[in-house]
Design a protein around this motif. Structure first.
Motif, mmCIF file in Angstrom:
data_model
loop_
_atom_site.group_PDB
_atom_site.id
_atom_site.type_symbol
_atom_site.label_atom_id
_atom_site.label_comp_id
_atom_site.label_asym_id
_atom_site.label_seq_id
_atom_site.Cartn_x
_atom_site.Cartn_y
_atom_site.Cartn_z
ATOM 1 N N ILE A 1 43.207 30.594 47.836
ATOM 2 C CA ILE A 1 41.949 30.919 47.182
ATOM 3 C C ILE A 1 42.251 32.107 46.283
ATOM 4 O O ILE A 1 41.919 32.089 45.077
ATOM 5 C CB ILE A 1 40.660 31.216 48.285
ATOM 6 N N LEU A 2 42.993 32.874 46.934
ATOM 7 C CA LEU A 2 43.170 34.331 46.050
ATOM 8 C C LEU A 2 44.066 34.028 44.969
ATOM 9 O O LEU A 2 43.863 34.593 43.757
ATOM 10 C CB LEU A 2 43.800 35.495 47.044
ATOM 11 N N LYS A 3 45.155 33.480 45.032
ATOM 12 C CA LYS A 3 46.082 33.110 44.119
ATOM 13 C C LYS A 3 45.627 32.127 42.990
ATOM 14 O O LYS A 3 45.663 32.388 41.803
ATOM 15 C CB LYS A 3 47.360 32.259 44.575
ATOM 16 N N ASP A 4 44.617 31.251 43.469
ATOM 17 C CA ASP A 4 44.116 30.527 42.209
ATOM 18 C C ASP A 4 43.241 31.301 41.362
ATOM 19 O O ASP A 4 42.992 31.092 40.207
ATOM 20 C CB ASP A 4 43.367 29.483 42.929
ATOM 21 N N ALA A 5 42.420 32.394 42.201
ATOM 22 C CA ALA A 5 41.421 33.089 41.491
ATOM 23 C C ALA A 5 42.157 33.902 40.114
ATOM 24 O O ALA A 5 41.818 34.102 39.096
ATOM 25 C CB ALA A 5 40.700 34.080 42.263
ATOM 26 N N LEU A 6 43.347 34.578 40.846
ATOM 27 C CA LEU A 6 44.138 35.338 39.812
ATOM 28 C C LEU A 6 44.726 34.362 38.671
ATOM 29 O O LEU A 6 44.609 34.943 37.524
ATOM 30 C CB LEU A 6 45.271 35.746 40.776
ATOM 31 N N LYS A 7 45.238 33.280 38.987
ATOM 32 C CA LYS A 7 45.721 32.288 38.060
ATOM 33 C C LYS A 7 44.780 31.993 37.048
ATOM 34 O O LYS A 7 44.969 32.029 35.829
ATOM 35 C CB LYS A 7 46.180 31.260 38.833
ATOM 36 N N ASN A 8 43.631 31.964 37.524
ATOM 37 C CA ASN A 8 42.334 31.295 36.402
ATOM 38 C C ASN A 8 41.723 32.507 35.902
ATOM 39 O O ASN A 8 40.825 32.346 35.127
ATOM 40 C CB ASN A 8 41.512 30.549 37.164
ATOM 41 N N ASP A 9 42.099 33.805 36.024
ATOM 42 C CA ASP A 9 41.604 34.818 35.545
ATOM 43 C C ASP A 9 42.399 35.443 34.300
ATOM 44 O O ASP A 9 43.408 36.008 34.566
ATOM 45 C CB ASP A 9 41.077 36.073 36.539
ATOM 46 N N ASN A 10 42.000 35.255 33.050
ATOM 47 C CA ASN A 10 42.857 35.524 31.945
ATOM 48 C C ASN A 10 42.788 37.117 31.702
ATOM 49 O O ASN A 10 43.678 37.359 30.867
ATOM 50 C CB ASN A 10 42.375 34.538 30.675
ATOM 51 N N GLU A 11 41.859 37.878 32.418
ATOM 52 C CA GLU A 11 41.657 39.080 31.981
ATOM 53 C C GLU A 11 41.889 39.813 33.341
ATOM 54 O O GLU A 11 41.821 41.059 33.548
ATOM 55 C CB GLU A 11 40.297 39.250 31.636
ATOM 56 N N ARG A 12 42.938 39.247 33.994
ATOM 57 C CA ARG A 12 43.338 39.986 35.429
ATOM 58 C C ARG A 12 44.303 41.056 35.079
ATOM 59 O O ARG A 12 44.855 40.930 34.047
ATOM 60 C CB ARG A 12 43.896 39.003 36.387
#
Length: 223
Positions: A130-141
């Motif tokens: 879940i955490l990795k997917d959230a980071l991957k999908n956040d273009n402004e991370r």
């Protein structure tokens, strides 16, 4: 050191690469293959009589180590099936006892550490996804976002390490977490501050658990 102690120490050092394979094991069966390969390698140097009695049953020379436990399975299966296997293991333990070394205790320390770490990784894996997917999908991370995500995952790892039960509970209270099994519920990033003393204890504890398991937190996070 006595001649016996020198011989034992030399044999042990020569077989350290086999012990190191515990860090690549993913199951208890694989761990036991590594353990028995270690015993076989030690016996080949310290118990020549017993080793010679089953040598012809071994498919692979134990000195030719592979890079993964599965590659040793055929050799150990053949060795275990030999009538001389028990005598060889007994002779090796007698030799170790004579120089004050407890091979079973040495091995169980490695096995317990590896199984504990594997259990922690498996338990925390769904949250890691879940955490990795959230980071991957956040273009402004940002780099801080990854640090924050990693902290949540490390907390989840700590829940599976018995020695860290009090430390993880202290951290739960420090960040006002309602459900210890769901650190993302009512997550407050401002409270998850890695500079807090409570976090330093948890961080160190998880790092040590990883080391006992033959790994590191960074390697596991990147895997």
């Amino acid at each position: 050191m006595t001649p016996q102690e020198i011989s034992f120490t030399n044999a042990f050092n020569a077989n350290r690469p086999t012990l190191a394979l515990f860090a690549k094991c993913t199951t208890k069966d694989e761990l036991h293959i590594v353990r028995d390969t270690f015993f076989l390698g030690m016996a080949s140097q310290l118990c020549p009589k017993e080793y010679e009695s089953l040598r012809t049953s071994i498919i692979t020379d134990p000195s030719k180590l592979t890079k993964h436990p599965k590659g040793l399975e055929s050799m150990i299966t053949a060795a275990r099936a030999s009538l001389g296997w028990k005598d060889l293991v007994d002779a090796l333990h007698a030799t170790a006892d004579a120089v004050g070394s407890d091979l079973d205790d040495i091995w169980m320390t490695l096995e317990a550490g590896r199984l504990e770490w594997l259990g922690a990784l498996n338990s925390a894996h769904p949250l890691k996804v879940i955490l990795k997917d959230a980071l991957k999908n956040d273009n402004e991370r940002t780099k801080k976002d990854e640090v924050d995500a990693k902290m949540v995952w490390m907390y989840a790892l700590s829940l599976s390490v018995p020695k860290l039960s009090e430390v993880s509970e202290t951290w739960r209270k420090a960040v006002n977490m309602d459900d210890k099994m769901n650190p993302l519920k009512n997550y407050n990033v401002d409270l998850w501050d890695c500079r807090k003393d409570e976090w330093k204890l948890l961080d160190l504890g998880v790092q040590e658990a990883a080391e006992r398991g033959g790994s590191s937190v960074n390697d596991a996070w990147e895997a």
